[in-house]
Motif scaffolding. Structure first.
Motif, PDB file in Angstrom:
ATOM      1  N   ARG A  32       0.851  -1.198   0.000  1.00  0.00           N
ATOM      2  CA  ARG A  32       0.000   0.000   0.000  1.00  0.00           C
ATOM      3  C   ARG A  32       0.879   1.237   0.000  1.00  0.00           C
ATOM      4  N   VAL A  33       0.418   2.282  -0.678  1.00  0.00           N
ATOM      5  CA  VAL A  33       1.104   3.576  -0.689  1.00  0.00           C
ATOM      6  C   VAL A  33       0.107   4.628  -0.220  1.00  0.00           C
ATOM      7  N   ASP A  34       0.455   5.343   0.827  1.00  0.00           N
ATOM      8  CA  ASP A  34      -0.415   6.409   1.334  1.00  0.00           C
ATOM      9  C   ASP A  34      -0.524   7.503   0.281  1.00  0.00           C
ATOM     10  N   GLN A  35      -1.735   7.775  -0.133  1.00  0.00           N
ATOM     11  CA  GLN A  35      -1.951   8.743  -1.209  1.00  0.00           C
ATOM     12  C   GLN A  35      -1.603  10.175  -0.812  1.00  0.00           C
ATOM     13  N   VAL A  36      -1.623  10.442   0.495  1.00  0.00           N
ATOM     14  CA  VAL A  36      -1.323  11.795   0.954  1.00  0.00           C
ATOM     15  C   VAL A  36       0.174  11.974   1.191  1.00  0.00           C
ATOM     16  N   THR A  37       0.748  11.070   1.954  1.00  0.00           N
ATOM     17  CA  THR A  37       2.167  11.221   2.337  1.00  0.00           C
ATOM     18  C   THR A  37       3.124  10.550   1.349  1.00  0.00           C
ATOM     19  N   GLY A  38       2.622   9.587   0.572  1.00  0.00           N
ATOM     20  CA  GLY A  38       3.495   8.835  -0.334  1.00  0.00           C
ATOM     21  C   GLY A  38       4.287   7.745   0.375  1.00  0.00           C
ATOM     22  N   TYR A  39       4.030   7.529   1.650  1.00  0.00           N
ATOM     23  CA  TYR A  39       4.750   6.499   2.391  1.00  0.00           C
ATOM     24  C   TYR A  39       4.391   5.113   1.858  1.00  0.00           C
ATOM     25  N   ARG A  40       5.411   4.265   1.794  1.00  0.00           N
ATOM     26  CA  ARG A  40       5.214   2.896   1.320  1.00  0.00           C
ATOM     27  C   ARG A  40       5.056   1.970   2.526  1.00  0.00           C
ATOM     28  N   TYR A  41       4.149   0.997   2.382  1.00  0.00           N
ATOM     29  CA  TYR A  41       3.915   0.001   3.430  1.00  0.00           C
ATOM     30  C   TYR A  41       3.966  -1.400   2.810  1.00  0.00           C
ATOM     31  N   TYR A  42       4.524  -2.329   3.579  1.00  0.00           N
ATOM     32  CA  TYR A  42       4.707  -3.691   3.072  1.00  0.00           C
ATOM     33  C   TYR A  42       4.094  -4.692   4.042  1.00  0.00           C
ATOM     34  N   GLU A  43       3.731  -5.863   3.524  1.00  0.00           N
ATOM     35  CA  GLU A  43       3.206  -6.950   4.333  1.00  0.00           C
ATOM     36  C   GLU A  43       4.300  -7.995   4.569  1.00  0.00           C
ATOM     37  N   ALA A  44       4.191  -8.726   5.667  1.00  0.00           N
ATOM     38  CA  ALA A  44       5.189  -9.744   5.999  1.00  0.00           C
ATOM     39  C   ALA A  44       5.279 -10.808   4.890  1.00  0.00           C
ATOM     40  N   GLY A  45       4.143 -11.096   4.252  1.00  0.00           N
ATOM     41  CA  GLY A  45       4.147 -12.103   3.193  1.00  0.00           C
ATOM     42  C   GLY A  45       5.033 -11.731   2.013  1.00  0.00           C
ATOM     43  N   GLN A  46       5.364 -10.443   1.867  1.00  0.00           N
ATOM     44  CA  GLN A  46       6.211 -10.015   0.754  1.00  0.00           C
ATOM     45  C   GLN A  46       7.688 -10.346   0.972  1.00  0.00           C
ATOM     46  N   LEU A  47       8.024 -10.751   2.196  1.00  0.00           N
ATOM     47  CA  LEU A  47       9.414 -11.155   2.450  1.00  0.00           C
ATOM     48  C   LEU A  47       9.813 -12.349   1.583  1.00  0.00           C
ATOM     49  N   SER A  48       8.827 -13.202   1.286  1.00  0.00           N
ATOM     50  CA  SER A  48       9.115 -14.361   0.442  1.00  0.00           C
ATOM     51  C   SER A  48       9.619 -13.926  -0.926  1.00  0.00           C
ATOM     52  N   ARG A  49       8.958 -12.955  -1.530  1.00  0.00           N
ATOM     53  CA  ARG A  49       9.396 -12.462  -2.840  1.00  0.00           C
ATOM     54  C   ARG A  49      10.743 -11.745  -2.733  1.00  0.00           C
ATOM     55  N   LEU A  50      10.914 -10.971  -1.640  1.00  0.00           N
ATOM     56  CA  LEU A  50      12.177 -10.265  -1.445  1.00  0.00           C
ATOM     57  C   LEU A  50      13.336 -11.255  -1.320  1.00  0.00           C
ATOM     58  N   ASN A  51      13.118 -12.329  -0.544  1.00  0.00           N
ATOM     59  CA  ASN A  51      14.180 -13.319  -0.376  1.00  0.00           C
ATOM     60  C   ASN A  51      14.578 -13.948  -1.703  1.00  0.00           C
ATOM     61  N   ARG A  52      13.580 -14.261  -2.531  1.00  0.00           N
ATOM     62  CA  ARG A  52      13.879 -14.834  -3.837  1.00  0.00           C
ATOM     63  C   ARG A  52      14.599 -13.826  -4.737  1.00  0.00           C
ATOM     64  N   LEU A  53      14.166 -12.589  -4.668  1.00  0.00           N
ATOM     65  CA  LEU A  53      14.783 -11.539  -5.477  1.00  0.00           C
ATOM     66  C   LEU A  53      16.270 -11.396  -5.133  1.00  0.00           C
ATOM     67  N   ILE A  54      16.574 -11.312  -3.824  1.00  0.00           N
ATOM     68  CA  ILE A  54      17.959 -11.136  -3.393  1.00  0.00           C
ATOM     69  C   ILE A  54      18.795 -12.367  -3.733  1.00  0.00           C
ATOM     70  N   ALA A  55      18.214 -13.570  -3.525  1.00  0.00           N
ATOM     71  CA  ALA A  55      18.958 -14.794  -3.820  1.00  0.00           C
ATOM     72  C   ALA A  55      19.314 -14.870  -5.299  1.00  0.00           C
ATOM     73  N   LEU A  56      18.367 -14.555  -6.166  1.00  0.00           N
ATOM     74  CA  LEU A  56      18.620 -14.601  -7.609  1.00  0.00           C
ATOM     75  C   LEU A  56      19.654 -13.553  -8.020  1.00  0.00           C
ATOM     76  N   LYS A  57      19.542 -12.361  -7.438  1.00  0.00           N
ATOM     77  CA  LYS A  57      20.495 -11.307  -7.763  1.00  0.00           C
ATOM     78  C   LYS A  57      21.908 -11.715  -7.321  1.00  0.00           C
ATOM     79  N   ASP A  58      22.016 -12.321  -6.133  1.00  0.00           N
ATOM     80  CA  ASP A  58      23.324 -12.737  -5.641  1.00  0.00           C
ATOM     81  C   ASP A  58      23.900 -13.914  -6.421  1.00  0.00           C
ATOM     82  N   LEU A  59      23.035 -14.610  -7.159  1.00  0.00           N
ATOM     83  CA  LEU A  59      23.520 -15.668  -8.037  1.00  0.00           C
ATOM     84  C   LEU A  59      24.195 -15.106  -9.283  1.00  0.00           C
ATOM     85  N   GLY A  60      24.098 -13.776  -9.452  1.00  0.00           N
ATOM     86  CA  GLY A  60      24.751 -13.139 -10.592  1.00  0.00           C
ATOM     87  C   GLY A  60      23.813 -12.783 -11.721  1.00  0.00           C
ATOM     88  N   LEU A  61      22.504 -12.963 -11.517  1.00  0.00           N
ATOM     89  CA  LEU A  61      21.543 -12.633 -12.566  1.00  0.00           C
ATOM     90  C   LEU A  61      21.297 -11.130 -12.603  1.00  0.00           C
TER      91      LEU A  61
END
Length: 272
Positions: A31-60
């Protein structure tokens, strides 16, 4: 939900990196606050973040990461990619380390130019009978020789032991140029009797009436320095070398390589 700062701490990444992933569409905030522009994340998104970092560290590249994430790569696939990349990185590290060893050896050669060793001795070498195995290396480079001679010695020692023979002297290696590269001969002195049948070759190395000999101390990765010193001494002392030397391993393969001792023996004659 978590603020971008809290989510960054949980995911062990920087806030700047999360903003970058958002811009690229790799990891959008929940979610992004329409007034302040602050970004908010859910705990479930850590799964995607972990995969993103792992793939990037593999050299992709991030483009490749995005494509793989869109295909919803599974844990087993990630493990397979990790194993493959680990093998690639280990091979790269091994290549880089071998290159550093070669550079260091070449620098030692340069440093010893003009320095004549004082321990070269002319002596006669008696004939000797050895059990040996041989194979061809691509060239005379130390790493190419080493990758051939070491397995030969392991195999030879197993065969000698299976034949019930006893070592009677140090191992001896010698080399001969062939059209395909260099023929590597790995030999050991054992109590061989004439007429026996073995699964290795039995070779009588001829006596050397006059041999220029030099003691090399340390591992074989630096033996090229000693070879060049020996060649310069032979030429400067008015001799002609055979171009091929024997390596007699007086103390080799056990303990600290700094304490290993190898004698180089090259047949010489007086230059006319």
């Amino acid at each position: 939900m978590y603020t971008i700062g809290d989510f960054a701490r949980l995911g062990r990444v920087s806030v700047r990196m999360l903003r970058h992933y958002d811009v690229l569409g790799l990891l959008r905030p929940a979610r992004v606050d329409q007034v302040t522009g602050y970004r908010y994340y859910e705990a479930g998104q850590l799964s995607r973040l972990n995969r993103l970092i792992a793939l990037k560290d593999l050299g992709l590249t991030l483009h490749e990461v995005g494509r793989i994430l869109a295909e919803k790569v599974g844990t087993d696939e990630l493990h397979g990619m990790l194993r493959l990349r680990r093998a690639q990185l280990e091979a790269q590290v091994a290549d880089d380390m071998a290159r550093l060893v070669r550079v260091e050896a070449r620098l030692r050669m340069i440093e010893t130019e003009g320095v004549m060793p004082a321990d070269i001795v002319i002596k006669s070498v008696p004939a000797v009978r050895v059990a040996e195995l041989s194979a061809t290396a691509d060239g005379f480079e130390s790493d190419k020789i080493g990758s051939v001679v070491q397995p030969l010695y392991r195999d030879l020692c197993d065969r000698v032991e299976a034949a019930g023979l006893v070592f009677t002297g140090p191992a001896i290696a010698y080399y001969e140029p062939v059209p395909e590269g260099v023929r590597v001969h790995a030999g050991v002195q054992v109590n061989l009797q004439p007429g026996g049948t073995y699964d290795f070759d039995v070779v009588d190395l001829p006596a050397l009436e006059r041999a220029a000999t030099l003691i090399h101390e340390g591992g074989m990765e630096s033996v090229d320095v000693s070879y060049q010193q020996l060649a310069r001494w032979i030429e400067d002392s008015g001799h002609r070398g055979s171009g091929v030397a024997r390596e007699v391993y007086l103390n080799y393969g056990e303990g600290d390589p700094a304490g290993w001792v190898t004698e180089l023996q090259e047949a010489v004659t007086r230059a006319e």
